[in-house]
Write a protein that holds these residues in place. Structure first.
Motif, mmCIF file in Angstrom:
data_model
loop_
_atom_site.group_PDB
_atom_site.id
_atom_site.type_symbol
_atom_site.label_atom_id
_atom_site.label_comp_id
_atom_site.label_asym_id
_atom_site.label_seq_id
_atom_site.Cartn_x
_atom_site.Cartn_y
_atom_site.Cartn_z
ATOM 1 N N GLN A 91 0.729 -0.923 0.288
ATOM 2 C CA GLN A 91 0.314 0.208 0.338
ATOM 3 C C GLN A 91 1.121 1.102 -0.252
ATOM 4 N N GLU A 92 0.567 1.900 -0.551
ATOM 5 C CA GLU A 92 0.911 3.620 -0.085
ATOM 6 C C GLU A 92 0.958 4.041 1.127
ATOM 7 N N CYS A 93 1.924 4.418 1.434
ATOM 8 C CA CYS A 93 2.541 4.586 2.640
ATOM 9 C C CYS A 93 3.435 6.107 3.424
ATOM 10 N N ARG A 94 3.675 6.813 4.027
ATOM 11 C CA ARG A 94 4.221 7.531 4.501
ATOM 12 C C ARG A 94 5.243 7.239 4.877
ATOM 13 N N VAL A 95 5.984 6.619 4.408
ATOM 14 C CA VAL A 95 7.878 6.280 5.126
ATOM 15 C C VAL A 95 8.172 6.933 6.618
ATOM 16 N N ALA A 96 8.046 7.949 6.898
ATOM 17 C CA ALA A 96 8.558 9.176 8.356
ATOM 18 C C ALA A 96 7.245 7.751 9.000
ATOM 19 N N GLU A 97 6.217 7.247 9.032
ATOM 20 C CA GLU A 97 5.760 7.839 10.257
ATOM 21 C C GLU A 97 5.898 6.115 10.021
ATOM 22 N N ILE A 98 6.669 5.050 8.970
ATOM 23 C CA ILE A 98 7.305 3.693 9.693
ATOM 24 C C ILE A 98 8.535 3.478 10.751
ATOM 25 N N LEU A 99 9.551 4.927 10.250
ATOM 26 C CA LEU A 99 10.482 4.835 10.682
ATOM 27 C C LEU A 99 10.201 5.560 11.875
ATOM 28 N N GLU A 100 9.773 5.854 12.332
ATOM 29 C CA GLU A 100 8.962 7.235 13.466
ATOM 30 C C GLU A 100 8.103 5.310 14.206
ATOM 31 N N SER A 101 8.094 5.200 14.163
ATOM 32 C CA SER A 101 6.819 3.484 15.305
ATOM 33 C C SER A 101 8.486 2.446 15.317
ATOM 34 N N ALA A 102 8.681 2.262 13.970
ATOM 35 C CA ALA A 102 9.944 1.075 14.340
ATOM 36 C C ALA A 102 10.876 2.204 15.579
#
Length: 152
Positions: A91-102
């Motif tokens: 899916q189209e996702c915001r990369v920063a959100e994934i990095l912040e979650s990790a």
């Protein structure tokens, strides 16, 4: 005469056996720590608030480690299932959100070693990807970087 090459099958059986051995070890270590902390609390450390707090924190930290391992197992299972289908849901996702979650998942371990996690990523950057798999990969990389770095 019918011949079947079972080399790949044997290799997969060996990998699966090694995986089970590693998972057993990885689960046994935090479980032993949880058990020891709980036994110490049970045997009277509850009355010593300073030590009780330390043992409870150990139980929480080790429980988190076990949950992360179990999440890894589920992720591997999902990857294995997807590889059999030969597709991965993206899916189209915001990369920063994934990095912040990790980074948030790894924050506690980083704080214990006095390591700061910095993310440099455009907040609007998007990509078509499988967010849970990418998050897990980043968590694994950051967690290993923390584990194998010296304390600041």
């Amino acid at each position: 005469v019918v011949l079947h090459d079972i080399t790949q099958l044997r290799r997969l059986e060996r990998v699966r056996s090694e995986f089970i051995t590693n998972v057993s070890h990885e689960l046994r270590t935090p479980l032993a720590s949880i058990k020891a902390s709980a036994e110490t609390l049970h045997d009277g450390a509850l009355t010593d608030s300073e030590n009780a707090q330390r043992f409870v924190e150990t139980i929480l930290r080790q429980s988190d480690q076990m949950m992360a391992l179990i999440d890894d197992i589920f992720s591997l299972s999902s990857i294995e299932k997807d590889s059999r289908r030969r597709t991965v849901d993206k899916q189209e996702c915001r990369v920063a959100e994934i990095l912040e979650s990790a980074a948030a998942i790894c924050q506690h371990a980083a704080e214990e070693k006095q390591i700061e996690i910095h993310i440099e990523c455009d907040a609007e950057q998007t990509a078509k990807l499988n967010a849970p798999l990418i998050r897990q990969a980043v968590v694994n990389l950051v967690d290993n970087a923390i584990k194998y770095s010296s304390q600041n």
